[in-house]
Motif scaffolding. Structure first.
Motif, PDB file in Angstrom:
ATOM      1  N   ARG A  65       0.839  -1.201   0.000  1.00 37.09           N
ATOM      2  CA  ARG A  65       0.000   0.000   0.000  1.00 37.09           C
ATOM      3  C   ARG A  65       0.873   1.250   0.000  1.00 37.09           C
ATOM      4  NH1 ARG A  65      -5.131   2.090  -0.874  1.00 37.09           N
ATOM      5  NH2 ARG A  65      -5.232   4.084   0.178  1.00 37.09           N
ATOM      6  N   ASP A  66       1.909   1.258   0.821  1.00 38.10           N
ATOM      7  CA  ASP A  66       2.816   2.407   0.842  1.00 38.10           C
ATOM      8  C   ASP A  66       3.412   2.661  -0.534  1.00 38.10           C
ATOM      9  OD1 ASP A  66       2.364   2.921   3.504  1.00 38.10           O
ATOM     10  OD2 ASP A  66       4.212   1.976   4.198  1.00 38.10           O
ATOM     11  N   ALA A  67       3.751   1.597  -1.255  1.00 35.05           N
ATOM     12  CA  ALA A  67       4.316   1.738  -2.597  1.00 35.05           C
ATOM     13  C   ALA A  67       3.284   2.242  -3.598  1.00 35.05           C
ATOM     14  CB  ALA A  67       4.886   0.396  -3.071  1.00 35.05           C
ATOM     15  N   VAL A  68       2.022   1.918  -3.378  1.00 35.23           N
ATOM     16  CA  VAL A  68       0.950   2.278  -4.314  1.00 35.23           C
ATOM     17  C   VAL A  68       0.449   3.708  -4.099  1.00 35.23           C
ATOM     18  CG1 VAL A  68      -1.445   1.696  -4.924  1.00 35.23           C
ATOM     19  CG2 VAL A  68       0.243  -0.096  -4.703  1.00 35.23           C
ATOM     20  N   VAL A  69       0.690   4.297  -2.944  1.00 35.21           N
ATOM     21  CA  VAL A  69       0.144   5.620  -2.628  1.00 35.21           C
ATOM     22  C   VAL A  69       0.479   6.682  -3.682  1.00 35.21           C
ATOM     23  CG1 VAL A  69       0.271   7.551  -0.986  1.00 35.21           C
ATOM     24  CG2 VAL A  69      -0.214   5.241  -0.172  1.00 35.21           C
ATOM     25  N   PRO A  70       1.723   6.815  -4.169  1.00 38.71           N
ATOM     26  CA  PRO A  70       1.970   7.824  -5.212  1.00 38.71           C
ATOM     27  C   PRO A  70       1.138   7.574  -6.478  1.00 38.71           C
ATOM     28  CG  PRO A  70       4.035   7.088  -4.255  1.00 38.71           C
ATOM     29  CD  PRO A  70       2.966   6.173  -3.731  1.00 38.71           C
ATOM     30  N   TRP A  71       0.969   6.312  -6.837  1.00 40.42           N
ATOM     31  CA  TRP A  71       0.136   5.959  -7.988  1.00 40.42           C
ATOM     32  C   TRP A  71      -1.299   6.368  -7.714  1.00 40.42           C
ATOM     33  CZ3 TRP A  71      -1.349   0.282  -9.442  1.00 40.42           C
ATOM     34  CH2 TRP A  71      -1.868   0.241 -10.717  1.00 40.42           C
ATOM     35  N   LEU A  72      -1.768   6.112  -6.516  1.00 40.97           N
ATOM     36  CA  LEU A  72      -3.127   6.473  -6.121  1.00 40.97           C
ATOM     37  C   LEU A  72      -3.346   7.982  -6.230  1.00 40.97           C
ATOM     38  CD1 LEU A  72      -5.821   5.462  -4.902  1.00 40.97           C
ATOM     39  CD2 LEU A  72      -4.782   5.750  -2.660  1.00 40.97           C
ATOM     40  N   TYR A  73      -2.390   8.768  -5.766  1.00 42.15           N
ATOM     41  CA  TYR A  73      -2.492  10.229  -5.881  1.00 42.15           C
ATOM     42  C   TYR A  73      -2.525  10.660  -7.346  1.00 42.15           C
ATOM     43  CZ  TYR A  73      -1.995  11.350  -0.943  1.00 42.15           C
ATOM     44  OH  TYR A  73      -2.204  11.481   0.398  1.00 42.15           O
ATOM     45  N   SER A  74      -1.693  10.030  -8.182  1.00 40.79           N
ATOM     46  CA  SER A  74      -1.689  10.363  -9.611  1.00 40.79           C
ATOM     47  C   SER A  74      -3.027  10.032 -10.257  1.00 40.79           C
ATOM     48  CB  SER A  74      -0.576   9.610 -10.336  1.00 40.79           C
ATOM     49  OG  SER A  74       0.675  10.008  -9.860  1.00 40.79           O
ATOM     50  N   LEU A  75      -3.570   8.866  -9.917  1.00 39.50           N
ATOM     51  CA  LEU A  75      -4.871   8.475 -10.457  1.00 39.50           C
ATOM     52  C   LEU A  75      -5.973   9.426  -9.988  1.00 39.50           C
ATOM     53  CD1 LEU A  75      -4.660   4.595 -10.028  1.00 39.50           C
ATOM     54  CD2 LEU A  75      -4.543   5.875 -12.179  1.00 39.50           C
ATOM     55  N   ALA A  76      -5.907   9.832  -8.733  1.00 41.43           N
ATOM     56  CA  ALA A  76      -6.902  10.769  -8.204  1.00 41.43           C
ATOM     57  C   ALA A  76      -6.813  12.119  -8.907  1.00 41.43           C
ATOM     58  CB  ALA A  76      -6.722  10.928  -6.698  1.00 41.43           C
ATOM     59  N   ALA A  77      -5.600  12.563  -9.228  1.00 41.95           N
ATOM     60  CA  ALA A  77      -5.434  13.829  -9.944  1.00 41.95           C
ATOM     61  C   ALA A  77      -6.040  13.748 -11.338  1.00 41.95           C
ATOM     62  CB  ALA A  77      -3.951  14.201 -10.020  1.00 41.95           C
ATOM     63  N   VAL A  78      -5.831  12.624 -12.015  1.00 37.16           N
ATOM     64  CA  VAL A  78      -6.423  12.437 -13.342  1.00 37.16           C
ATOM     65  C   VAL A  78      -7.946  12.430 -13.239  1.00 37.16           C
ATOM     66  CG1 VAL A  78      -6.688  10.805 -15.256  1.00 37.16           C
ATOM     67  CG2 VAL A  78      -4.419  11.256 -14.303  1.00 37.16           C
ATOM     68  N   THR A  79      -8.475  11.757 -12.235  1.00 35.05           N
ATOM     69  CA  THR A  79      -9.926  11.734 -12.035  1.00 35.05           C
ATOM     70  C   THR A  79     -10.448  13.140 -11.771  1.00 35.05           C
ATOM     71  OG1 THR A  79      -9.954   9.459 -11.259  1.00 35.05           O
ATOM     72  CG2 THR A  79     -11.773  10.859 -10.561  1.00 35.05           C
ATOM     73  N   HIS A  80      -9.747  13.901 -10.961  1.00 34.75           N
ATOM     74  CA  HIS A  80     -10.175  15.264 -10.657  1.00 34.75           C
ATOM     75  C   HIS A  80     -10.221  16.115 -11.923  1.00 34.75           C
ATOM     76  CE1 HIS A  80     -10.680  18.995  -8.456  1.00 34.75           C
ATOM     77  NE2 HIS A  80      -9.656  19.492  -9.140  1.00 34.75           N
ATOM     78  N   ALA A  81      -9.203  15.964 -12.759  1.00 33.28           N
ATOM     79  CA  ALA A  81      -9.121  16.777 -13.980  1.00 33.28           C
ATOM     80  C   ALA A  81     -10.090  16.329 -15.065  1.00 33.28           C
ATOM     81  CB  ALA A  81      -7.690  16.746 -14.517  1.00 33.28           C
ATOM     82  N   SER A  82     -10.363  15.032 -15.136  1.00 31.96           N
ATOM     83  CA  SER A  82     -11.155  14.502 -16.251  1.00 31.96           C
ATOM     84  C   SER A  82     -12.538  13.999 -15.870  1.00 31.96           C
ATOM     85  CB  SER A  82     -10.401  13.346 -16.909  1.00 31.96           C
ATOM     86  OG  SER A  82     -10.357  12.234 -16.019  1.00 31.96           O
ATOM     87  N   SER A  83     -12.790  13.796 -14.597  1.00 32.16           N
ATOM     88  CA  SER A  83     -14.033  13.196 -14.085  1.00 32.16           C
ATOM     89  C   SER A  83     -14.180  11.731 -14.474  1.00 32.16           C
ATOM     90  CB  SER A  83     -15.281  13.971 -14.562  1.00 32.16           C
ATOM     91  OG  SER A  83     -15.243  15.278 -14.062  1.00 32.16           O
ATOM     92  N   TYR A  84     -13.116  11.128 -14.993  1.00 31.36           N
ATOM     93  CA  TYR A  84     -13.132   9.706 -15.345  1.00 31.36           C
ATOM     94  C   TYR A  84     -12.645   8.921 -14.130  1.00 31.36           C
ATOM     95  CZ  TYR A  84     -12.585   5.524 -18.217  1.00 31.36           C
ATOM     96  OH  TYR A  84     -12.702   4.262 -18.738  1.00 31.36           O
ATOM     97  N   PRO A  85     -13.498   8.071 -13.560  1.00 30.32           N
ATOM     98  CA  PRO A  85     -13.122   7.396 -12.311  1.00 30.32           C
ATOM     99  C   PRO A  85     -11.946   6.443 -12.484  1.00 30.32           C
ATOM    100  CG  PRO A  85     -15.152   6.481 -13.188  1.00 30.32           C
ATOM    101  CD  PRO A  85     -14.802   7.648 -14.054  1.00 30.32           C
ATOM    102  N   PHE A  86     -11.046   6.433 -11.525  1.00 33.02           N
ATOM    103  CA  PHE A  86      -9.913   5.522 -11.618  1.00 33.02           C
ATOM    104  C   PHE A  86     -10.247   4.152 -11.059  1.00 33.02           C
ATOM    105  CE2 PHE A  86      -9.134   7.627  -7.560  1.00 33.02           C
ATOM    106  CZ  PHE A  86      -8.742   6.605  -6.727  1.00 33.02           C
ATOM    107  N   ILE A  87     -11.250   4.045 -10.234  1.00 35.27           N
ATOM    108  CA  ILE A  87     -11.760   2.747  -9.802  1.00 35.27           C
ATOM    109  C   ILE A  87     -13.138   2.598 -10.416  1.00 35.27           C
ATOM    110  CG2 ILE A  87     -12.543   1.350  -7.860  1.00 35.27           C
ATOM    111  CD1 ILE A  87     -10.381   2.650  -6.183  1.00 35.27           C
ATOM    112  N   ARG A  88     -13.306   1.544 -11.201  1.00 34.68           N
ATOM    113  CA  ARG A  88     -14.575   1.387 -11.902  1.00 34.68           C
ATOM    114  C   ARG A  88     -14.846  -0.082 -12.178  1.00 34.68           C
ATOM    115  NH1 ARG A  88     -10.496   3.145 -14.667  1.00 34.68           N
ATOM    116  NH2 ARG A  88     -10.083   2.221 -16.681  1.00 34.68           N
TER     117      ARG A  88
END
Length: 154
Positions: free
Chosen positions: A44-67
């Motif tokens: 999980r600690d290793a995945v956190v930066p990826w999670l933040y990047s995915l959340a930023a993309v979702t924020h900018a595009s409204s395309y959910p990263f978990i679907r």
């Protein structure tokens, strides 16, 4: 085993918590599966930066990263049992193990559907050309995550 699988699922979800509302034991070091629980925490600690990047993309595009799988493949809605528990996490496909391991073999078998394209297990132990359904065995330490070939896992 349930606690390990719960934490493994939590690695690939936005909220990762080890507590609950029941009176059951929650302290990881009290379990015989502590090594697997600790591995999930480190992943999980290793995945956190990826999670933040995915959340930023979702924020900018409204395309959910978990679907759910049918979000990208609506033609498959209600067509395959295995689609109920697997989901996209960014471009990766995560399929949490929800079945108990077999007492004799110490593995759980799950069936996963992979869409068109080339897919690899995140740990490099398998490769498939989609669309296809695969059935694999997973021990208590294994987390089924499939990545498009050529992508990087953090």
């Amino acid at each position: 085993e349930s606690y390990v699988r719960w934490l493994q699922w939590g690695v690939f979800s936005p909220i990762f918590r080890t507590h609950g509302s029941s009176d059951n034991e929650k302290r990881m070091w009290m379990f015989s599966t502590f090594a697997q629980l600790a591995d999930a925490m480190r992943l999980r600690d290793a995945v956190v930066p990826w999670l933040y990047s995915l959340a930023a993309v979702t924020h900018a595009s409204s395309y959910p990263f978990i679907r759910p799988m049918w979000f990208d493949h609506p033609e498959l809605l209600n067509s395959r049992q295995s689609l109920e528990s697997q989901y996209y996490f960014g471009a990766a496909i995560v399929h949490p193990v929800t079945e108990a391991v077999d007492a004799a073999t110490q593995v759980a078998r799950i069936r996963t559907w992979l869409p068109s394209g080339q897919w690899v297990r995140w740990d490099g132990t398998g490769s498939w050309a989609g669309p296809t359904e695969i059935t694999e065995s997973f021990g208590i330490a294994d987390i089924p995550v499939y990545m498009p070939k050529g992508s990087l896992f953090p």
